[in-house]
Design a protein around this motif. Structure first.
Motif, PDB file in Angstrom:
ATOM      1  N   TRP A 193       0.814  -1.213   0.000  1.00  0.00           N
ATOM      2  CA  TRP A 193       0.000   0.000   0.000  1.00  0.00           C
ATOM      3  C   TRP A 193       0.848   1.264   0.000  1.00  0.00           C
ATOM      4  O   TRP A 193       0.328   2.360  -0.163  1.00  0.00           O
ATOM      5  CB  TRP A 193      -0.970  -0.004   1.173  1.00  0.00           C
ATOM      6  CG  TRP A 193      -1.843  -1.230   1.157  1.00  0.00           C
ATOM      7  CD1 TRP A 193      -1.918  -2.169   2.122  1.00  0.00           C
ATOM      8  CD2 TRP A 193      -2.728  -1.643   0.117  1.00  0.00           C
ATOM      9  NE1 TRP A 193      -2.794  -3.150   1.749  1.00  0.00           N
ATOM     10  CE2 TRP A 193      -3.302  -2.850   0.513  1.00  0.00           C
ATOM     11  CE3 TRP A 193      -3.072  -1.130  -1.138  1.00  0.00           C
ATOM     12  CZ2 TRP A 193      -4.214  -3.546  -0.270  1.00  0.00           C
ATOM     13  CZ3 TRP A 193      -3.979  -1.824  -1.910  1.00  0.00           C
ATOM     14  CH2 TRP A 193      -4.543  -3.009  -1.472  1.00  0.00           C
ATOM     15  N   PRO A 229      -4.668   2.309  -1.642  1.00  0.00           N
ATOM     16  CA  PRO A 229      -5.757   1.385  -1.327  1.00  0.00           C
ATOM     17  C   PRO A 229      -7.068   1.711  -2.044  1.00  0.00           C
ATOM     18  O   PRO A 229      -7.860   0.807  -2.323  1.00  0.00           O
ATOM     19  CB  PRO A 229      -5.928   1.501   0.177  1.00  0.00           C
ATOM     20  CG  PRO A 229      -4.625   2.003   0.681  1.00  0.00           C
ATOM     21  CD  PRO A 229      -4.086   2.862  -0.419  1.00  0.00           C
ATOM     22  N   LEU A 259      -7.707  -1.962  -3.772  1.00  0.00           N
ATOM     23  CA  LEU A 259      -8.809  -2.790  -3.271  1.00  0.00           C
ATOM     24  C   LEU A 259      -9.924  -2.980  -4.298  1.00  0.00           C
ATOM     25  O   LEU A 259     -10.383  -4.114  -4.485  1.00  0.00           O
ATOM     26  CB  LEU A 259      -9.350  -2.222  -1.964  1.00  0.00           C
ATOM     27  CG  LEU A 259      -8.424  -2.402  -0.753  1.00  0.00           C
ATOM     28  CD1 LEU A 259      -9.005  -1.734   0.472  1.00  0.00           C
ATOM     29  CD2 LEU A 259      -8.174  -3.865  -0.495  1.00  0.00           C
TER      30      LEU A 259
END
Length: 93
Positions: A7, A12, A16
């Motif tokens: 990350w 993120p 994600l």
């Protein structure tokens, strides 16, 4: 988590959704291939009745021959003719 430093490279808010989207696409591809490459899926969607196996009502003996062991014992195994298939007669006696 041993890969926690990823990350620092990938944000993120980008990583994600890409990961979850990849899982969703993989799942959809697997399900589509199952639905298009099986013979039973079209029958399932059409509501066809499932084939059932024929019930065999004969009782085959487990063993009906006489066996002699090395110690001189004789073993004979036979099925009784009044034995029920579901065991209900056995429980009633």
């Amino acid at each position: 988590m041993n890969q926690g430093r990823i990350w620092c490279v990938v944000n993120p808010t980008v990583g994600l959704p890409l990961f979850i989207g990849g899982v969703a696409v993989t799942s959809l591809v697997v399900h589509a291939s199952v639905m298009s490459h099986t013979t039973w899926m079209s029958n399932y969607w059409q509501g066809a009745a499932a084939k059932t196996a024929a019930v065999d009502t004969t009782i085959a003996p487990v063993a009906s021959n006489v066996t002699k062991t090395g110690d001189g014992y004789v073993i004979t195994v036979k099925v009784t003719p009044d034995a029920a298939l579901d065991g209900s007669k056995l429980a009633a006696k």
